[in-house]
Design a protein around this motif. Sequence first.
Motif, PDB file in Angstrom:
ATOM      1  N   ASP A 226       0.861  -1.180   0.000  1.00 31.90           N
ATOM      2  CA  ASP A 226       0.000   0.000   0.000  1.00 31.90           C
ATOM      3  C   ASP A 226       0.902   1.235   0.000  1.00 31.90           C
ATOM      4  OD1 ASP A 226      -1.810   2.006   0.322  1.00 31.90           O
ATOM      5  OD2 ASP A 226      -2.609   1.298   2.226  1.00 31.90           O
ATOM      6  N   TYR A 227       1.102   1.807  -1.169  1.00 31.49           N
ATOM      7  CA  TYR A 227       1.976   2.966  -1.301  1.00 31.49           C
ATOM      8  C   TYR A 227       1.305   4.259  -0.830  1.00 31.49           C
ATOM      9  CZ  TYR A 227       5.013  -0.049  -4.039  1.00 31.49           C
ATOM     10  OH  TYR A 227       5.838  -1.066  -4.444  1.00 31.49           O
ATOM     11  N   ASN A 228       0.012   4.221  -0.609  1.00 31.69           N
ATOM     12  CA  ASN A 228      -0.710   5.411  -0.171  1.00 31.69           C
ATOM     13  C   ASN A 228      -0.572   5.683   1.317  1.00 31.69           C
ATOM     14  OD1 ASN A 228      -1.742   6.043  -2.753  1.00 31.69           O
ATOM     15  ND2 ASN A 228      -3.295   4.450  -2.504  1.00 31.69           N
ATOM     16  N   SER A 229      -0.193   4.674   2.088  1.00 30.27           N
ATOM     17  CA  SER A 229      -0.033   4.882   3.530  1.00 30.27           C
ATOM     18  C   SER A 229       1.198   4.138   4.048  1.00 30.27           C
ATOM     19  CB  SER A 229      -1.287   4.426   4.276  1.00 30.27           C
ATOM     20  OG  SER A 229      -1.560   3.073   3.978  1.00 30.27           O
ATOM     21  N   PRO A 230       2.388   4.621   3.652  1.00 33.17           N
ATOM     22  CA  PRO A 230       3.610   3.950   4.106  1.00 33.17           C
ATOM     23  C   PRO A 230       3.853   4.189   5.595  1.00 33.17           C
ATOM     24  CG  PRO A 230       4.142   5.977   2.964  1.00 33.17           C
ATOM     25  CD  PRO A 230       2.656   5.773   2.832  1.00 33.17           C
ATOM     26  N   LEU A 231       4.601   3.289   6.212  1.00 31.78           N
ATOM     27  CA  LEU A 231       4.983   3.473   7.609  1.00 31.78           C
ATOM     28  C   LEU A 231       5.999   4.600   7.711  1.00 31.78           C
ATOM     29  CD1 LEU A 231       5.490  -0.163   8.917  1.00 31.78           C
ATOM     30  CD2 LEU A 231       3.703   1.426   9.567  1.00 31.78           C
ATOM     31  N   THR A 232       5.850   5.417   8.710  1.00 33.54           N
ATOM     32  CA  THR A 232       6.824   6.471   8.971  1.00 33.54           C
ATOM     33  C   THR A 232       7.758   5.998  10.076  1.00 33.54           C
ATOM     34  OG1 THR A 232       5.485   7.508  10.685  1.00 33.54           O
ATOM     35  CG2 THR A 232       5.105   8.226   8.391  1.00 33.54           C
ATOM     36  N   LYS A 233       8.818   6.745  10.292  1.00 33.88           N
ATOM     37  CA  LYS A 233       9.728   6.376  11.380  1.00 33.88           C
ATOM     38  C   LYS A 233       8.998   6.442  12.718  1.00 33.88           C
ATOM     39  CE  LYS A 233      11.701  11.007  11.745  1.00 33.88           C
ATOM     40  NZ  LYS A 233      12.869  11.820  11.518  1.00 33.88           N
ATOM     41  N   GLU A 234       8.045   7.376  12.842  1.00 30.88           N
ATOM     42  CA  GLU A 234       7.268   7.475  14.079  1.00 30.88           C
ATOM     43  C   GLU A 234       6.407   6.226  14.278  1.00 30.88           C
ATOM     44  OE1 GLU A 234       7.390  10.014  11.797  1.00 30.88           O
ATOM     45  OE2 GLU A 234       8.598  11.440  12.915  1.00 30.88           O
ATOM     46  N   ASP A 235       5.843   5.695  13.171  1.00 31.20           N
ATOM     47  CA  ASP A 235       5.048   4.468  13.253  1.00 31.20           C
ATOM     48  C   ASP A 235       5.902   3.310  13.764  1.00 31.20           C
ATOM     49  OD1 ASP A 235       2.756   5.707  12.184  1.00 31.20           O
ATOM     50  OD2 ASP A 235       3.346   5.199  10.127  1.00 31.20           O
ATOM     51  N   LEU A 236       7.113   3.206  13.230  1.00 31.30           N
ATOM     52  CA  LEU A 236       8.016   2.122  13.654  1.00 31.30           C
ATOM     53  C   LEU A 236       8.358   2.234  15.128  1.00 31.30           C
ATOM     54  CD1 LEU A 236      10.432   1.958  10.607  1.00 31.30           C
ATOM     55  CD2 LEU A 236       8.739   0.252  11.270  1.00 31.30           C
ATOM     56  N   ILE A 237       8.644   3.439  15.569  1.00 31.87           N
ATOM     57  CA  ILE A 237       8.996   3.640  16.972  1.00 31.87           C
ATOM     58  C   ILE A 237       7.815   3.298  17.868  1.00 31.87           C
ATOM     59  CG2 ILE A 237       9.601   5.387  18.707  1.00 31.87           C
ATOM     60  CD1 ILE A 237      11.279   6.718  16.443  1.00 31.87           C
ATOM     61  N   LYS A 238       6.603   3.725  17.490  1.00 28.90           N
ATOM     62  CA  LYS A 238       5.414   3.405  18.273  1.00 28.90           C
ATOM     63  C   LYS A 238       5.200   1.898  18.356  1.00 28.90           C
ATOM     64  CE  LYS A 238       2.916   7.688  17.421  1.00 28.90           C
ATOM     65  NZ  LYS A 238       1.832   8.326  16.683  1.00 28.90           N
ATOM     66  N   MET A 239       5.421   1.197  17.235  1.00 30.40           N
ATOM     67  CA  MET A 239       5.272  -0.260  17.232  1.00 30.40           C
ATOM     68  C   MET A 239       6.236  -0.894  18.227  1.00 30.40           C
ATOM     69  SD  MET A 239       4.862  -0.955  13.135  1.00 30.40           S
ATOM     70  CE  MET A 239       5.465  -2.623  13.264  1.00 30.40           C
ATOM     71  N   LEU A 240       7.467  -0.402  18.241  1.00 37.58           N
ATOM     72  CA  LEU A 240       8.465  -0.960  19.147  1.00 37.58           C
ATOM     73  C   LEU A 240       8.167  -0.600  20.601  1.00 37.58           C
ATOM     74  CD1 LEU A 240      11.684  -0.286  17.067  1.00 37.58           C
ATOM     75  CD2 LEU A 240      10.627  -2.499  17.505  1.00 37.58           C
ATOM     76  N   GLU A 241       7.672   0.607  20.840  1.00 38.28           N
ATOM     77  CA  GLU A 241       7.397   1.041  22.203  1.00 38.28           C
ATOM     78  C   GLU A 241       6.214   0.310  22.820  1.00 38.28           C
ATOM     79  OE1 GLU A 241       7.059   5.279  21.783  1.00 38.28           O
ATOM     80  OE2 GLU A 241       9.222   5.572  22.015  1.00 38.28           O
ATOM     81  N   LYS A 242       5.287  -0.181  21.993  1.00 42.27           N
ATOM     82  CA  LYS A 242       4.128  -0.908  22.503  1.00 42.27           C
ATOM     83  C   LYS A 242       4.519  -2.271  23.070  1.00 42.27           C
ATOM     84  CE  LYS A 242       0.566   1.196  19.678  1.00 42.27           C
ATOM     85  NZ  LYS A 242      -0.436   0.986  18.648  1.00 42.27           N
ATOM     86  N   ARG A 243       5.642  -2.778  22.633  1.00 41.91           N
ATOM     87  CA  ARG A 243       6.094  -4.073  23.132  1.00 41.91           C
ATOM     88  C   ARG A 243       6.711  -3.904  24.507  1.00 41.91           C
ATOM     89  NH1 ARG A 243       8.748  -6.173  17.486  1.00 41.91           N
ATOM     90  NH2 ARG A 243       6.772  -6.417  16.438  1.00 41.91           N
TER      91      ARG A 243
END
Length: 82
Positions: free
Chosen positions: A22-39
């Motif tokens: 889905d090229y219309n909604s790529p993950l941002t660096k903030e998305d990646l950090i949030k994913m990691l912080e939820k763990r």
Amino acid sequence: MITTKEFDQMFDNKEDISKYIDYNSPLTKEDLIKMLEKRKNEQLTIEITKELKDKLEEKAKKLGLKIQDVAKVLLAKELGLI
């Protein structure tokens, strides 16, 4: 629709996966950090070379992130968690 396992196999086999991205909604660096912080976090202390630390700091500065966040994302990516 395909499974994550099927997608991973296609990627590993260097097959065309573009229709599944889905090229219309790529993950941002903030998305990646949030994913990691939820763990659940656990602490790990390691010693690294000055060269490696300098490279991490350089990448962190370029991305506007903390060195710990860059290290977490790189490790998670390398280990197939993201």
